[in-house]
Scaffold this motif. Structure first.
Motif, mmCIF file in Angstrom:
data_model
loop_
_atom_site.group_PDB
_atom_site.id
_atom_site.type_symbol
_atom_site.label_atom_id
_atom_site.label_comp_id
_atom_site.label_asym_id
_atom_site.label_seq_id
_atom_site.Cartn_x
_atom_site.Cartn_y
_atom_site.Cartn_z
ATOM 1 N N UNK A 113 7.675 -1.396 -2.958
ATOM 2 C CA UNK A 113 6.806 -1.710 -1.834
ATOM 3 C C UNK A 113 6.440 -0.482 -1.017
ATOM 4 N N UNK A 114 5.403 -0.593 -0.174
ATOM 5 C CA UNK A 114 4.908 0.564 0.588
ATOM 6 C C UNK A 114 5.947 1.227 1.476
ATOM 7 N N UNK A 115 6.839 0.437 2.076
ATOM 8 C CA UNK A 115 7.776 1.027 3.030
ATOM 9 C C UNK A 115 8.784 1.966 2.361
ATOM 10 N N UNK A 116 8.918 1.872 1.044
ATOM 11 C CA UNK A 116 9.756 2.811 0.303
ATOM 12 C C UNK A 116 8.912 3.833 -0.468
ATOM 13 N N UNK A 117 7.846 3.353 -1.102
ATOM 14 C CA UNK A 117 7.054 4.221 -1.976
ATOM 15 C C UNK A 117 6.226 5.234 -1.196
ATOM 16 N N UNK A 118 5.598 4.834 -0.100
ATOM 17 C CA UNK A 118 4.737 5.741 0.652
ATOM 18 C C UNK A 118 5.494 6.948 1.205
ATOM 19 N N UNK A 119 6.671 6.783 1.810
ATOM 20 C CA UNK A 119 7.395 7.989 2.249
ATOM 21 C C UNK A 119 7.870 8.850 1.083
ATOM 22 N N UNK A 131 15.413 5.939 1.106
ATOM 23 C CA UNK A 131 14.866 6.138 2.444
ATOM 24 C C UNK A 131 13.819 5.065 2.758
ATOM 25 N N UNK A 132 13.968 4.458 3.914
ATOM 26 C CA UNK A 132 13.098 3.362 4.328
ATOM 27 C C UNK A 132 12.158 3.832 5.427
ATOM 28 N N UNK A 133 10.855 3.628 5.226
ATOM 29 C CA UNK A 133 9.861 3.997 6.229
ATOM 30 C C UNK A 133 10.054 3.149 7.486
ATOM 31 N N UNK A 134 10.143 3.779 8.682
ATOM 32 C CA UNK A 134 10.247 2.990 9.922
ATOM 33 C C UNK A 134 9.066 2.029 10.026
ATOM 34 N N UNK A 156 20.330 -4.387 5.180
ATOM 35 C CA UNK A 156 20.324 -5.123 3.924
ATOM 36 C C UNK A 156 19.179 -4.845 2.977
ATOM 37 N N UNK A 157 18.192 -4.023 3.365
ATOM 38 C CA UNK A 157 17.026 -3.813 2.504
ATOM 39 C C UNK A 157 17.318 -2.764 1.448
ATOM 40 N N UNK A 158 16.715 -2.964 0.275
ATOM 41 C CA UNK A 158 16.821 -2.030 -0.846
ATOM 42 C C UNK A 158 15.411 -1.814 -1.422
ATOM 43 N N UNK A 159 15.193 -0.710 -2.138
ATOM 44 C CA UNK A 159 13.881 -0.492 -2.773
ATOM 45 C C UNK A 159 13.705 -1.387 -3.990
ATOM 46 N N UNK A 160 13.567 -2.666 -3.727
ATOM 47 C CA UNK A 160 13.441 -3.670 -4.784
ATOM 48 C C UNK A 160 12.676 -4.863 -4.236
ATOM 49 N N UNK A 161 12.324 -5.784 -5.120
ATOM 50 C CA UNK A 161 11.832 -7.113 -4.743
ATOM 51 C C UNK A 161 10.487 -7.122 -4.033
#
Length: 328
Positions: free
Chosen positions: A192-198, A222-225, A245-250
């Motif tokens: 998703x964007x919040x992981x891929x864009x940063x 790393x999670x985008x704020x 609890x968020x992960x770069x998945x789903x």
């Protein structure tokens, strides 16, 4: 307490004769447990901590059978609710668990971001939050996103209290629908964007350049704020929950949209009043998936469409293989 309410409370704890075996939701959890255990063994050499994952699964299976036997000591509606609620609470384990599988596969965000760019001429997840950063937009959307799990709880509890004859079916359909999405996430690694864009940088996003990053997320999370009004109450609730609890998945398809749509179908079939109360939160939740950049717009669209097929599939599975009276 009114006479009818008092009688209702007594029925919750009234001892009843119940079937001896597993409930439907426990059976489907054990099936998912077994399938993913086999997958762990198959991918054993490539996984990060396969032994611990297998131990966790053995403990979940053991707990399931222990609860089944303990339940026989005091079989009643309330103890049945506790037994099923424990299985549903395990979804908080099974969700991040999908990342342990898909992190070993090449990431596919570049495919979905490129498709988004081609379809819409840009990134709706970026446009949406940049054009509406105000508190009066940010806070309602974050409230809707945070309402996801309360929505699940409300629908489940409503059926438990008012349509107990359908309670096991509802819990089965919800958990089975989650497992269908989780199986997709295992084999379709989109963060998703919040992981891929940063990961690729905002300059590339602005230029519409979306490179493949391979197994980048195997070692980076790393999670985008989140965008929006940073001092908002619901903004901070969502940020805190995602950091924990968020992960770069789903990301594809959006289970937030898919599962909330399944819940709305159940609400509609159970009580039009319940449906009407949940509907504003449902709309905000669906919009929030793109607004906070948790999903591409196509994730949310496919999440909505897939919900109807998954609901039909899970309902058919219950009627075909799992339907039994909970109490005799």
């Amino acid at each position: 307490m009114k006479g009818r309410d008092k009688e209702h409370m007594i029925n919750l704890f009234k001892r009843v004769e119940t079937r001896k075996g597993l409930f439907a939701v426990e059976k489907i959890t054990l099936i998912y447990n077994l399938l993913t255990s086999i997958l762990i063994l198959f991918l054993f050499q490539e996984m990060d901590h396969p032994v611990q994952m297998l131990v966790d699964r053995a403990m979940i299976a053991a707990m399931t059978f222990l609860l089944m036997y303990l339940y026989r000591l005091a079989p009643c509606r309330f103890s049945a609710f506790v037994r099923i609620a424990i299985q549903m609470s395990l979804l908080s384990y099974w969700y991040p668990d999908t990342f342990e599988f898909n992190r070993i596969f090449p990431n596919l965000d570049h495919v979905f971001a490129s498709a988004e760019q081609w379809m819409f001429g840009g990134q709706p997840a970026v446009w949406f939050c940049e054009r509406f950063p105000q508190m009066w937009v940010s806070e309602p959307f974050n409230m809707g996103y945070f309402f996801y799990y309360p929505m699940i709880l409300l629908v489940v509890v409503w059926y438990f209290l008012y349509r107990f004859d359908l309670f096991e079916k509802v819990s089965f359909v919800i958990v089975t629908a989650f497992f269908v999405y989780y199986l997709i996430y295992i084999f379709v690694p989109v963060a998703g964007p919040q992981f891929y864009f940063p990961a690729i940088g905002s300059d590339r996003v602005a230029q519409g350049i979306f490179p493949s990053i391979g197994d980048y997320f195997h070692h980076h999370q790393e999670l985008l704020p989140g965008p929006g009004y940073e001092h908002g109450f619901f903004y901070n609730l969502v940020e805190s929950s995602q950091q924990v609890g968020e992960r770069p998945t789903a990301a594809f398809p959006s289970s937030h949209v898919g599962m909330s749509t399944v819940l709305m179908i159940m609400a509609w079939r159970g009580s039009k009043r319940l449906f009407a109360c949940l509907f504003p939160f449902y709309l905000l939740l669906c919009g929030a998936t793109v607004y906070i950049q948790a999903h591409y717009l196509i994730d949310s669209i496919v999440g909505f469409v897939s919900a109807f097929g998954i609901y039909i599939l899970a309902t058919w599975m219950f009627k075909r293989w799992f339907a039994q009276p909970m109490f005799k």
